[in-house]
Motif scaffolding. Structure first.
Motif, PDB file in Angstrom:
ATOM      1  N   ARG A  79     -72.218 -43.556   1.516  1.00 18.12           N
ATOM      2  CA  ARG A  79     -71.657 -44.481   0.534  1.00 18.12           C
ATOM      3  C   ARG A  79     -70.262 -44.893   0.974  1.00 18.12           C
ATOM      4  O   ARG A  79     -69.466 -44.062   1.425  1.00 18.12           O
ATOM      5  N   PRO A  80     -69.942 -46.182   0.903  1.00 19.52           N
ATOM      6  CA  PRO A  80     -68.631 -46.643   1.354  1.00 19.52           C
ATOM      7  C   PRO A  80     -67.543 -46.318   0.338  1.00 19.52           C
ATOM      8  O   PRO A  80     -67.818 -46.017  -0.826  1.00 19.52           O
ATOM      9  N   LYS A  81     -66.300 -46.387   0.805  1.00 18.65           N
ATOM     10  CA  LYS A  81     -65.182 -46.263  -0.116  1.00 18.65           C
ATOM     11  C   LYS A  81     -65.195 -47.449  -1.071  1.00 18.65           C
ATOM     12  O   LYS A  81     -65.680 -48.525  -0.749  1.00 18.65           O
ATOM     13  N   GLY A  82     -64.629 -47.258  -2.236  1.00 18.74           N
ATOM     14  CA  GLY A  82     -64.559 -48.377  -3.153  1.00 18.74           C
ATOM     15  C   GLY A  82     -64.169 -47.970  -4.556  1.00 18.74           C
ATOM     16  O   GLY A  82     -63.986 -46.797  -4.872  1.00 18.74           O
ATOM     17  N   MET A  83     -64.025 -48.985  -5.405  1.00 16.63           N
ATOM     18  CA  MET A  83     -63.648 -48.781  -6.795  1.00 16.63           C
ATOM     19  C   MET A  83     -64.853 -48.435  -7.628  1.00 16.63           C
ATOM     20  O   MET A  83     -65.965 -48.834  -7.348  1.00 16.63           O
ATOM     21  N   ALA A  84     -64.584 -47.679  -8.679  1.00 19.25           N
ATOM     22  CA  ALA A  84     -65.618 -47.370  -9.661  1.00 19.25           C
ATOM     23  C   ALA A  84     -64.932 -47.199 -11.005  1.00 19.25           C
ATOM     24  O   ALA A  84     -63.741 -46.886 -11.078  1.00 19.25           O
ATOM     25  N   ARG A  85     -65.691 -47.394 -12.069  1.00 16.45           N
ATOM     26  CA  ARG A  85     -65.148 -47.234 -13.417  1.00 16.45           C
ATOM     27  C   ARG A  85     -65.876 -46.099 -14.116  1.00 16.45           C
ATOM     28  O   ARG A  85     -67.119 -46.035 -14.086  1.00 16.45           O
ATOM     29  N   VAL A  86     -65.092 -45.215 -14.721  1.00 16.71           N
ATOM     30  CA  VAL A  86     -65.664 -44.029 -15.340  1.00 16.71           C
ATOM     31  C   VAL A  86     -66.373 -44.407 -16.634  1.00 16.71           C
ATOM     32  O   VAL A  86     -65.809 -45.067 -17.508  1.00 16.71           O
ATOM     33  N   VAL A  87     -67.623 -43.961 -16.749  1.00  7.83           N
ATOM     34  CA  VAL A  87     -68.414 -44.184 -17.963  1.00  7.83           C
ATOM     35  C   VAL A  87     -68.434 -42.927 -18.824  1.00  7.83           C
ATOM     36  O   VAL A  87     -68.294 -42.993 -20.047  1.00  7.83           O
ATOM     37  N   ALA A  88     -68.607 -41.780 -18.199  1.00  9.43           N
ATOM     38  CA  ALA A  88     -68.651 -40.511 -18.931  1.00  9.43           C
ATOM     39  C   ALA A  88     -68.125 -39.409 -18.031  1.00  9.43           C
ATOM     40  O   ALA A  88     -68.216 -39.486 -16.802  1.00  9.43           O
ATOM     41  N   VAL A  89     -67.566 -38.372 -18.660  1.00  9.81           N
ATOM     42  CA  VAL A  89     -67.004 -37.248 -17.919  1.00  9.81           C
ATOM     43  C   VAL A  89     -67.823 -35.994 -18.195  1.00  9.81           C
ATOM     44  O   VAL A  89     -68.757 -36.000 -19.010  1.00  9.81           O
ATOM     45  N   ALA A  90     -67.468 -34.909 -17.527  1.00 15.15           N
ATOM     46  CA  ALA A  90     -68.214 -33.659 -17.646  1.00 15.15           C
ATOM     47  C   ALA A  90     -68.286 -33.195 -19.101  1.00 15.15           C
ATOM     48  O   ALA A  90     -67.296 -33.228 -19.828  1.00 15.15           O
ATOM     49  N   GLY A  91     -69.491 -32.801 -19.505  1.00 14.61           N
ATOM     50  CA  GLY A  91     -69.697 -32.316 -20.865  1.00 14.61           C
ATOM     51  C   GLY A  91     -70.189 -33.364 -21.834  1.00 14.61           C
ATOM     52  O   GLY A  91     -70.727 -33.020 -22.891  1.00 14.61           O
ATOM     53  N   GLN A  92     -70.016 -34.635 -21.519  1.00 13.88           N
ATOM     54  CA  GLN A  92     -70.494 -35.685 -22.404  1.00 13.88           C
ATOM     55  C   GLN A  92     -71.992 -35.896 -22.216  1.00 13.88           C
ATOM     56  O   GLN A  92     -72.523 -35.746 -21.111  1.00 13.88           O
ATOM     57  N   VAL A  93     -72.666 -36.265 -23.307  1.00 12.03           N
ATOM     58  CA  VAL A  93     -74.112 -36.457 -23.303  1.00 12.03           C
ATOM     59  C   VAL A  93     -74.414 -37.940 -23.190  1.00 12.03           C
ATOM     60  O   VAL A  93     -73.928 -38.749 -23.987  1.00 12.03           O
ATOM     61  N   VAL A  94     -75.191 -38.282 -22.186  1.00  8.82           N
ATOM     62  CA  VAL A  94     -75.592 -39.666 -21.941  1.00  8.82           C
ATOM     63  C   VAL A  94     -77.032 -39.831 -22.402  1.00  8.82           C
ATOM     64  O   VAL A  94     -77.919 -39.062 -22.011  1.00  8.82           O
ATOM     65  N   SER A  95     -77.270 -40.820 -23.248  1.00  7.92           N
ATOM     66  CA  SER A  95     -78.628 -41.086 -23.732  1.00  7.92           C
ATOM     67  C   SER A  95     -78.872 -42.581 -23.722  1.00  7.92           C
ATOM     68  O   SER A  95     -77.945 -43.382 -23.839  1.00  7.92           O
ATOM     69  N   TRP A  96     -80.123 -42.967 -23.567  1.00 11.76           N
ATOM     70  CA  TRP A  96     -80.470 -44.382 -23.587  1.00 11.76           C
ATOM     71  C   TRP A  96     -81.844 -44.546 -24.204  1.00 11.76           C
ATOM     72  O   TRP A  96     -82.702 -43.674 -24.117  1.00 11.76           O
ATOM     73  N   SER A  97     -81.992 -45.680 -24.828  1.00 14.65           N
ATOM     74  CA  SER A  97     -83.259 -46.005 -25.479  1.00 14.65           C
ATOM     75  C   SER A  97     -83.329 -47.504 -25.686  1.00 14.65           C
ATOM     76  O   SER A  97     -82.325 -48.135 -26.059  1.00 14.65           O
ATOM     77  N   ASN A  98     -84.521 -48.068 -25.426  1.00  8.71           N
ATOM     78  CA  ASN A  98     -84.737 -49.505 -25.607  1.00  8.71           C
ATOM     79  C   ASN A  98     -83.706 -50.332 -24.842  1.00  8.71           C
ATOM     80  O   ASN A  98     -83.222 -51.362 -25.332  1.00  8.71           O
ATOM     81  N   GLY A  99     -83.350 -49.876 -23.659  1.00  8.13           N
ATOM     82  CA  GLY A  99     -82.438 -50.659 -22.820  1.00  8.13           C
ATOM     83  C   GLY A  99     -80.986 -50.479 -23.144  1.00  8.13           C
ATOM     84  O   GLY A  99     -80.136 -51.086 -22.487  1.00  8.13           O
ATOM     85  N   GLY A 100     -80.616 -49.664 -24.127  1.00  9.59           N
ATOM     86  CA  GLY A 100     -79.220 -49.454 -24.474  1.00  9.59           C
ATOM     87  C   GLY A 100     -78.760 -48.062 -24.084  1.00  9.59           C
ATOM     88  O   GLY A 100     -79.571 -47.142 -23.970  1.00  9.59           O
TER      89      GLY A 100
END
Length: 265
Positions: A162-183
């Motif tokens: 993977r090349p160097k580059g910018m990224a934007r943080v969406v979630a950090v350690a311990g946070q729960v990520v869930s998705w449903s119906n495209g959201g």
């Protein structure tokens, strides 16, 4: 003989008094020459120096910027070496004033200043342009959701290069990520990052917790589509799970191309 001795003694006293009382003028390129009555020479040195400094600052991180910064340093050394040679008694050789000026200015001002600049405004490049990165931004605190981070180049047997580059943080350690119906939701709430770029395919559902010492980020660049179901889902949504030690700083400005220069919020 007595007259010559008196004259030389007076000259030495003036040089000593001028060096003791006005030594700080050595830090201003061209000013020693101006004070000595060589105003044209002083203005030339001053013009060279500040022209090179301003253009070097404008081109910070590029080869031209580095060359002009070196030219400014040489102009400063020329001013100091000339003053040392003119005021010293007994006189120095031809190279001693230059050597002392270069070492003194480098140790006292230029090297520390360059180290600070490379820490707070580290020039980082991608194929799309150049950025300025604060490498100390996350020494005392971890990245927070919504913040920009700069990821270093990483290669391993289990993932593609993977090349160097910018990224934007969406979630950090311990946070729960869930998705449903495209959201997508973070701890049951909408993410601070614009969710339009994070939409998933319809009828896809899932839930997982961001592991310790990891970040969920959205970034550009190639992503592997092989592996677990989590990797495939994240890959399709432009999301990546990356270790925190991949983060080397926080990008705060886009420096190149020049017509796209801007601060990064």
């Amino acid at each position: 003989m007595i007259t010559n001795q008196i004259g030389l003694g007076a000259r030495g006293d003036r040089a000593f008094a001028g060096g003791a009382g006005h030594g700080w003028f050595l830090l201003l390129p061209g000013v020693p020459q101006w004070r000595r009555g060589e105003r044209s020479r002083g203005l030339v040195i001053l013009g060279w120096y500040w022209s090179a400094v301003m253009v070097a600052g404008f081109g910070w991180g590029s080869m031209i910027g580095a060359m002009l910064l070196g030219a400014a340093f040489l102009a400063h050394c020329a001013s100091v070496a000339d003053e040392v040679r003119q005021s010293a008694f007994p006189g120095f050789g031809s190279w001693a004033p230059w050597f002392s000026a270069a070492v003194g200015l480098g140790v006292v001002g230029y090297v520390p200043g360059l180290l600070v600049a490379l820490t707070l405004a580290y020039p980082a490049w991608t194929k799309d342009g150049g950025y300025l990165v604060n490498r100390r931004a996350y020494e005392q605190q971890a990245p927070a959701p919504g913040q920009w981070v700069w990821l270093d180049r990483q290669t391993s047997a289990s993932s593609i290069d993977r090349p160097k580059g910018m990224a934007r943080v969406v979630a950090v350690a311990g946070q729960v990520v869930s998705w449903s119906n495209g959201g997508i939701l973070i701890d049951g709430r909408k993410p601070v990052v614009d969710s339009e770029g994070l939409l998933l395919t319809p009828r896809t559902q899932g839930r997982f917790e961001v592991p310790e010492r990891a970040l969920l980020v959205v970034c550009e660049g190639p992503r592997s589509r092989q592996g677990s179901w989590q990797q495939e889902i994240l890959s399709s949504s432009r999301l990546e799970l990356v270790p925190t030690d991949w983060v080397i700083g926080r990008p705060w400005a886009c420096s190149y191309p020049i017509w796209k220069r801007r601060l990064i919020g």
